[in-house]
Design an enzyme around this catalytic site. Sequence first.
Site, short mmCIF file in Angstrom:
data_model
loop_
_atom_site.label_atom_id
_atom_site.label_comp_id
_atom_site.label_asym_id
_atom_site.label_seq_id
_atom_site.Cartn_x
_atom_site.Cartn_y
_atom_site.Cartn_z
N SER A 69 -6.99 3.02 5.14
CA SER A 69 -5.95 2.37 6.01
C SER A 69 -6.71 1.47 7.07
O SER A 69 -7.77 1.85 7.76
CB SER A 69 -5.07 3.24 6.45
OG SER A 69 -4.34 2.29 7.50
N ASP B 188 0.83 -1.15 -0.05
CA ASP B 188 -0.06 -0.07 0.05
C ASP B 188 0.91 1.27 0.02
O ASP B 188 0.49 2.25 -0.84
CB ASP B 188 -0.95 -0.04 1.12
CG ASP B 188 -2.06 -1.01 1.08
OD1 ASP B 188 -1.93 -2.07 0.51
OD2 ASP B 188 -2.90 -0.83 1.82
#
Length: 548
Positions: A471, A81
């Site tokens: 997230s 990510d």
Amino acid sequence: MSPLRSNFPVGSPRWATRRTQWHALGLTDDDLAKPKIAIVNSSSGLAPCFSHLDPIAAAVKESIEAAGGVGFEIRTVAPTDFIMSAGGSGGYVLSSRDLVAADIEAVVEGAQLDGMVCLASCDKTTPGQLMAAARIDVPTLILACGYQSCGRLDTGERVDIEEVFLRAGQVASGGITVDALCDMSSRAITSPGVCTGMGTANSMHIVAEALGMTLPGTTPVRANSEPMWRAVRASGAAIVAAVLADRRPRTILTPAAFENAVMSVLAVSGSINTVKHLQAIAREAGIEADVYRVFESCMDFIRPLSAVRPNGEDSIEQFEDAGGALAVLKQLGDVVHGEAITVTGETMAERVAGAVVHDEKIIRPLRDPRGGHPTVVVIRGSLAPDSAIVKLSVTEHRRPVFTGRARVFTDAPSAIAAIENAVVRPGDVLVLRGLGPVGTPGMGMASQTVFALGGAGLTEDVAVVTDGQLSGLVNKGIVVGEVRPEAALPGPLGLVADGDRISIDLTARRVDLLVDDAELARRRPADPVVHNGHTSWLSAYANQIARG
């Protein structure tokens, strides 16, 4: 024992050409009759999540050979990510989960290998591996390769990459200097492995164990620790036994197993990303289960039993030492579906019976949870008729109702600029749309916008509604993420206008657009959304999602 699918009639063209190629790799005729196991490795030099996997793959190969099999290492894309969200407006992150699954399918199914050991690391590798296992249905073992260690500041305060991510949102407002941020950054990671908090990576490793797809008691685990290496050494015997017993993922990935996984996520206050990943895995397994509904049902009676950072002050090391995922299943007690089968052939009840909870202050029993409310909350309402997700912390209490006027943005940089220039004001509901799987395409990240609100001191005074992903560590303020249908598809989110009133009620689990139906009908476009025909991977992914 079932015949191995990797074996072809002696003397046939397929047998002859495989023998020729594998003989060149040093395999003997005896080897060609053994179970042939893929070692799925997402090794990459891009991030520490993957940097230690090559020696693990080599040791797994040795373990398979010692157990009477032949190991073939294969490679997949390695999604991370923090690195790969830079391009494509963040769309390459979630979409690469599906690339992992496709990579595995192409090689393991194309070569007709008999089983696989998947080296689980960063956020998207584990769900991609589980999707592939469910899709091609060959015996599979998920092997968690561990979390990284972190450092400390001169004050003695623990610092990890999640804290760096959070504090970076405070630079623009003067909440931290660049020099101080760089000091944190230099100390945050001190070993290979995935992020240390209860984010998506550790959450998905725990999910894999709750599903029954790992060796018992192997998640979470410190990277390169002796417990990790014990699991590596045991992996060969486990996968060869699973192949010989024809113990396939679809016999393990049952509705009972998925409910065990959902309850585990709620018990550890895991990442909200586990919801969509579990739904994708269930779909690949051919199970007509609505995982979102399973979360809604389990939210009524499962409370957080642990509080690992950022949900509380406990460290992931304390959680592992207290017994990890297996201890959580033990503390869930009778609600666990003990009849669920695992990759080793044990039932989940048999596994849990041998579990030990080493510290009940870290992993509480269900009767005495760490918090009184669920922390992964699926909500619906007129603005999210198909669902949305809110992540709460274990210890902090939010006001249950927030009503405000919409400030609409179609990209994260514009929203962040508006926050920094005081265009977004207390009492607003910041609507960030166009970040869904089709709209970005690939699903954009909304976390930086949430952190910018924190940096401006608006966390408690501005709510966020977005079709983007967050997230697994976001749990500050009222943030409604992954609104479905996303704005790029027919639905209410694409019709929201500046000034519209939006109500969020966490107690009622609703998010509502307070605009009458006639006005929404007037705003609805006459022509349907047309998705582009570009040939990039993200365009192909978006078109696939749009087709359902």
